[in-house]
Design a protein around this motif. Structure first.
Motif, PDB file in Angstrom:
ATOM      1  N   LYS A 194      38.326 -18.533  49.647  1.00  0.00           N
ATOM      2  CA  LYS A 194      38.204 -19.928  50.307  1.00  0.00           C
ATOM      3  C   LYS A 194      37.260 -20.899  49.688  1.00  0.00           C
ATOM      4  N   PRO A 195      37.501 -22.233  49.919  1.00  0.00           N
ATOM      5  CA  PRO A 195      36.604 -23.130  49.353  1.00  0.00           C
ATOM      6  C   PRO A 195      35.229 -23.202  49.692  1.00  0.00           C
ATOM      7  N   PRO A 196      34.090 -23.523  49.189  1.00  0.00           N
ATOM      8  CA  PRO A 196      32.842 -23.763  49.582  1.00  0.00           C
ATOM      9  C   PRO A 196      32.732 -24.538  50.736  1.00  0.00           C
ATOM     10  N   ASP A 197      31.632 -23.906  51.747  1.00  0.00           N
ATOM     11  CA  ASP A 197      31.587 -25.251  52.795  1.00  0.00           C
ATOM     12  C   ASP A 197      30.752 -26.296  52.244  1.00  0.00           C
ATOM     13  N   GLN A 237      25.791 -34.992  32.957  1.00  0.00           N
ATOM     14  CA  GLN A 237      27.110 -34.928  32.681  1.00  0.00           C
ATOM     15  C   GLN A 237      27.501 -34.464  34.199  1.00  0.00           C
ATOM     16  N   GLU A 238      26.890 -33.986  35.312  1.00  0.00           N
ATOM     17  CA  GLU A 238      27.393 -33.719  36.425  1.00  0.00           C
ATOM     18  C   GLU A 238      25.987 -33.846  37.485  1.00  0.00           C
ATOM     19  N   PHE A 239      26.490 -34.458  38.619  1.00  0.00           N
ATOM     20  CA  PHE A 239      25.291 -34.590  39.548  1.00  0.00           C
ATOM     21  C   PHE A 239      26.069 -35.124  40.960  1.00  0.00           C
ATOM     22  N   PHE A 240      26.314 -33.937  41.580  1.00  0.00           N
ATOM     23  CA  PHE A 240      27.207 -34.407  42.725  1.00  0.00           C
ATOM     24  C   PHE A 240      27.227 -33.385  43.858  1.00  0.00           C
ATOM     25  N   ILE A 241      27.518 -33.873  45.099  1.00  0.00           N
ATOM     26  CA  ILE A 241      27.836 -33.104  46.391  1.00  0.00           C
ATOM     27  C   ILE A 241      29.205 -32.838  46.757  1.00  0.00           C
ATOM     28  N   ASP A 242      29.737 -31.700  47.028  1.00  0.00           N
ATOM     29  CA  ASP A 242      30.869 -31.515  47.326  1.00  0.00           C
ATOM     30  C   ASP A 242      30.952 -31.148  48.814  1.00  0.00           C
ATOM     31  N   LYS A 243      31.567 -31.672  49.712  1.00  0.00           N
ATOM     32  CA  LYS A 243      31.436 -31.358  51.276  1.00  0.00           C
ATOM     33  C   LYS A 243      32.733 -30.860  51.627  1.00  0.00           C
ATOM     34  N   HIS A 244      33.103 -29.633  52.137  1.00  0.00           N
ATOM     35  CA  HIS A 244      34.249 -28.963  52.760  1.00  0.00           C
ATOM     36  C   HIS A 244      34.541 -29.937  54.112  1.00  0.00           C
ATOM     37  N   PHE A 254      42.980 -26.958  52.449  1.00  0.00           N
ATOM     38  CA  PHE A 254      41.487 -27.451  52.944  1.00  0.00           C
ATOM     39  C   PHE A 254      41.801 -28.801  52.379  1.00  0.00           C
ATOM     40  N   ASP A 255      40.754 -29.727  53.029  1.00  0.00           N
ATOM     41  CA  ASP A 255      40.374 -31.034  52.511  1.00  0.00           C
ATOM     42  C   ASP A 255      38.953 -31.048  52.164  1.00  0.00           C
ATOM     43  N   SER A 256      38.581 -31.668  51.021  1.00  0.00           N
ATOM     44  CA  SER A 256      37.232 -31.633  50.833  1.00  0.00           C
ATOM     45  C   SER A 256      36.651 -32.995  50.111  1.00  0.00           C
ATOM     46  N   LEU A 257      35.706 -33.439  50.202  1.00  0.00           N
ATOM     47  CA  LEU A 257      34.886 -34.779  49.509  1.00  0.00           C
ATOM     48  C   LEU A 257      33.998 -34.503  48.596  1.00  0.00           C
ATOM     49  N   ARG A 258      33.946 -35.310  47.521  1.00  0.00           N
ATOM     50  CA  ARG A 258      33.018 -34.971  46.216  1.00  0.00           C
ATOM     51  C   ARG A 258      32.551 -36.467  45.934  1.00  0.00           C
ATOM     52  N   LEU A 259      31.199 -36.469  45.762  1.00  0.00           N
ATOM     53  CA  LEU A 259      30.588 -37.574  45.438  1.00  0.00           C
ATOM     54  C   LEU A 259      29.470 -37.693  44.565  1.00  0.00           C
ATOM     55  N   GLY A 279      31.665 -41.115  40.776  1.00  0.00           N
ATOM     56  CA  GLY A 279      33.045 -41.400  41.380  1.00  0.00           C
ATOM     57  C   GLY A 279      33.092 -40.584  42.953  1.00  0.00           C
ATOM     58  N   LEU A 280      33.775 -41.110  43.609  1.00  0.00           N
ATOM     59  CA  LEU A 280      34.067 -40.564  44.931  1.00  0.00           C
ATOM     60  C   LEU A 280      35.658 -40.060  45.034  1.00  0.00           C
ATOM     61  N   ARG A 281      35.619 -38.571  45.365  1.00  0.00           N
ATOM     62  CA  ARG A 281      36.855 -38.031  45.143  1.00  0.00           C
ATOM     63  C   ARG A 281      37.383 -37.206  46.328  1.00  0.00           C
ATOM     64  N   PHE A 282      38.467 -37.612  46.726  1.00  0.00           N
ATOM     65  CA  PHE A 282      38.841 -36.715  48.166  1.00  0.00           C
ATOM     66  C   PHE A 282      40.179 -36.038  47.698  1.00  0.00           C
ATOM     67  N   PHE A 283      39.963 -34.757  47.952  1.00  0.00           N
ATOM     68  CA  PHE A 283      41.070 -33.584  47.343  1.00  0.00           C
ATOM     69  C   PHE A 283      41.344 -32.496  48.377  1.00  0.00           C
ATOM     70  N   GLY A 284      42.331 -31.789  47.929  1.00  0.00           N
ATOM     71  CA  GLY A 284      42.763 -30.707  48.740  1.00  0.00           C
ATOM     72  C   GLY A 284      44.230 -30.325  48.384  1.00  0.00           C
ATOM     73  N   ASN A 285      44.776 -29.419  49.308  1.00  0.00           N
ATOM     74  CA  ASN A 285      45.873 -28.857  49.027  1.00  0.00           C
ATOM     75  C   ASN A 285      46.681 -28.607  50.190  1.00  0.00           C
ATOM     76  N   ARG A 286      47.890 -28.007  50.261  1.00  0.00           N
ATOM     77  CA  ARG A 286      48.776 -27.822  51.378  1.00  0.00           C
ATOM     78  C   ARG A 286      49.695 -26.761  50.903  1.00  0.00           C
ATOM     79  N   ASP A 287      50.443 -26.199  52.088  1.00  0.00           N
ATOM     80  CA  ASP A 287      51.482 -25.216  51.888  1.00  0.00           C
ATOM     81  C   ASP A 287      51.140 -24.211  50.942  1.00  0.00           C
ATOM     82  N   ASN A 288      50.173 -23.370  51.348  1.00  0.00           N
ATOM     83  CA  ASN A 288      49.703 -22.236  50.607  1.00  0.00           C
ATOM     84  C   ASN A 288      49.491 -22.514  48.974  1.00  0.00           C
ATOM     85  N   ASN A 289      48.746 -23.761  48.827  1.00  0.00           N
ATOM     86  CA  ASN A 289      48.383 -24.177  47.464  1.00  0.00           C
ATOM     87  C   ASN A 289      49.778 -24.922  46.821  1.00  0.00           C
TER      88      ASN A 289
END
Length: 616
Positions: A194-197, A237-244, A254-259, A279-289
């Motif tokens: 499962k995705p991280p919290d 090159q990377e500096f973000f927080i990813d919230k499930h 799931f649905d997640s948000l990364r900033l 950036g700000l990214r809203f991402f996720g999946n459906r239907d068993n990926n």
């Protein structure tokens, strides 16, 4: 009824008469026994691996067990029925003595690469709660040495070699670059299924580079400076927080948000945008990926001139990118993943003047009227990746629609109408893969009309037609004689975009376009060693823009043949240690020779790439 009573009596009388007619066994004469005909013995193994019909082997002796004093197993109710939870299942195998952790071991179970949760007792100062927090650390060393040749113009004011009066001088140069990449991530959740919290990640890259070229004013704008340069830079090159946010099914859709500063690739092969940006990214999946989606907005950061790393010490550019894409597995056919993408690039750098670290202007580009530009471009694309039967397929189609507020040739608004298409087919035969590649980027046929039809990307970094082992994709080709500090095609790029810089310049839709047809093959000789070969033929789609900039009546379309070969060796059959050696040559065609006729009249250019990547 009388008939039924007489029937048993008749049967008994007949049986008595038959007994009297039969001789007594003791007085009957003896007869010689009849001998059975001789039959060959049956051989069970007349045919190797098969049993002859009619043969039954003798059964083995009966197995008996004499175990005096044995007792039966206790009944289930003799055991306690309560559950005893294991507080840390990840360290159980070490407790049993199967594994002994070594901090310096990147291959086996290691807390510092996220195989086990953090022991909070050892880090009481860390503000975390729960027993499912993980820490992942990584360190990569990327070493590169690259001798190459490419068209280098002679300095206007002075030269390294007196009496060099030609437009193009010596072309041999080399690059040495060492990059160290350090990353750290803190995340919560059992991420195996499962995705991280929540995830916090930071990646820093330190680059040292040394370049030596044979002509002045290639590395610095000042003619007094030497024709070699050593430089270094530290980039974020990377500096973000990813919230499930939530799970939408029991299969962990799931649905997640990364900033923050994060990597993002708009399509499978990196044709449109492949970079690490704020950036700000809203991402996720459906239907068993089976469905995956991204909704993202990026505010592009400035890049360091010589390393290409993110420069967070400078204000971000007035250049925004909005992207929405959707992936669907097994569509249009099974085993094929389809993706649709809509991207909007809003650039408002028309009044911006930007000079790079070497003193060259990058915005506005010193091309055409030398004035700044604002533009709005919408990219509509379809991408596919998968297979059709035994044939592997990867393809992309993009249309670019929008408006350039100030065309570099007319200083008037112009509509942007451009097209890009690329496809790669491959076929696997055991340990070999054979590939066919094709790409088309439309060129501008009339620089002075109110339409710009040359295709350009936002930030391309293509994995296609040999990728960075290809001469054309790997090398920066300066465009001299029609602009200043302008590249015909950029480093790690496919398109002839006539930009000042892929990292710091603006997109340009007044360009000659590109046509590519290629073939290649990969040979996995062993799990550790792969050989790759590629051959591409390249043309300009339309040379009208080049003819205007060069003030020439006619320029041939043929760029030439790009031939390359590479060997990749992974000593431990993984990605922790990778060595690569490649060589490429461009056999210049009539169009390339027309633009870059050099001293000595040679028509072949080369590049050699030696690369070592070590990863912890």
């Amino acid at each position: 009824m009388a008939g039924l009573l007489l029937f048993p009596l008749a049967m008994a009388a007949a049986a008595a008469q038959s007994a009297e007619d039969t001789p007594d066994a003791e007085t009957a004469p003896l007869e010689a026994p009849t001998e059975k005909p001789a039959v060959d013995p049956i051989e069970p193994d007349s045919i190797e691996g098969r049993r002859r019909p009619g043969y039954n082997a003798e059964l083995p002796e009966r197995v008996t067990q004499d175990n005096p004093g044995a007792v039966r197993a206790p009944p289930p109710e003799a055991f306690p029925m309560e559950d005893f939870p294991v507080p840390d299942r990840w360290r159980l195998i070490e407790t049993l003595g199967f594994v002994k952790e070594d901090v310096l071991d990147p291959y086996n179970q290691n807390t510092y690469k996220g195989d086990r949760p953090i022991d909070r007792a050892k880090v009481p100062w860390l503000p975390i709660k729960g027993d499912d927090w993980f820490f992942i650390a990584g360190l990569t060393s990327d070493t590169l040495f690259e001798p190459r040749t490419f068209p280098i113009p002679v300095g206007v004011q002075t030269t390294e070699r007196p009496q060099s009066l030609d437009i193009f001088g010596e072309d041999a140069s080399y690059v040495f670059a060492q990059t160290f990449i350090a990353s750290a991530a803190l995340l919560k959740g059992s991420t195996a299924f499962k995705p991280p919290d929540v995830e916090y990640r930071v990646t820093l890259a330190f680059n040292f580079n040394h370049v030596n070229v044979p002509e002045k004013r290639v590395l610095f704008v000042e003619p007094s400076k030497k024709s070699l340069r050593s430089d270094h830079f530290l980039g974020v090159q990377e500096f973000f927080i990813d919230k499930h946010i939530r799970n939408t099914s029991d299969r962990y859709d799931f649905d997640s948000l990364r900033l923050g500063i994060q990597p993002f690739q708009a399509d499978f092969r990196g044709f449109l945008f492949n970079d690490q940006q704020l950036g700000l990214r809203f991402f996720g999946n459906r239907d068993n990926n089976r469905f995956q989606y991204n909704l993202a907005a990026f505010w592009r950061l400035e890049k360091d001139t010589n390393s290409g790393l993110n420069d967070v010490t400078t204000a971000p550019r007035d250049d925004l990118l909005f992207v929405a894409n959707l992936y669907r597995q097994d569509f249009l056919i099974p085993a094929l993943t389809s993706q649709v993408v809509i991207a909007y690039n809003r650039n408002r750098e028309g009044d911006d003047v930007r000079i790079d670290d070497n003193g060259f202007p990058v915005r506005p580009a010193l091309l055409g009227t030398l004035r700044g530009r604002d533009y709005d471009v919408v990219y509509l694309g379809y991408n596919a990746d998968g297979r059709i039967g035994r044939i592997n397929l990867s393809g992309s189609v993009y249309g670019a629609l929008g408006e350039d507020r100030n065309s570099i040739f007319t200083d008037e608004p112009a509509d942007i109408r451009a097209l890009f298409a690329a496809a790669e087919l491959s076929y696997d035969v055991d340990w070999m893969r054979f590939r066919l590649s094709g790409a088309y980027a439309s060129g501008d046929g009339d620089p002075y009309d109110d339409e710009e039809t040359g295709f350009d990307a936002v930030f391309e970094n293509p994995i296609f037609a040999g990728a960075d082992t290809s001469y054309w994709i790997r090398q920066n080709i300066p465009f001299a004689g029609g602009g200043r500090a302008i590249a015909l095609s950029g480093r790690n790029g496919l398109l002839n975009s006539l930009r000042s810089s892929k990292e710091q310049g603006q997109s340009n839709f007044n360009n000659p376009g590109l046509v590519l047809v290629g073939a290649g093959a990969d040979f996995d000789l062993t799990p550790e060693l792969r050989l790759t070969a590629n051959a591409n033929h390249l043309w300009f789609d339309n040379t009208a823009t080049l003819e205007v900039l060069r003030n020439e009546g006619s320029i041939p379309r043929d760029i030439g043949f790009d031939l390359s070969a590479a060997a990749t060796w992974r000593p431990h059959a993984n990605q922790n240690i990778v060595f690569r050696l490649s060589g490429a040559t461009l056999l210049a065609g009539d169009g390339f020779r027309d633009l870059f006729d050099r001293e000595g009249g040679g028509s072949a250019y080369y590049s050699v790439l030696a690369n070592a990547i070590l990863t912890y």
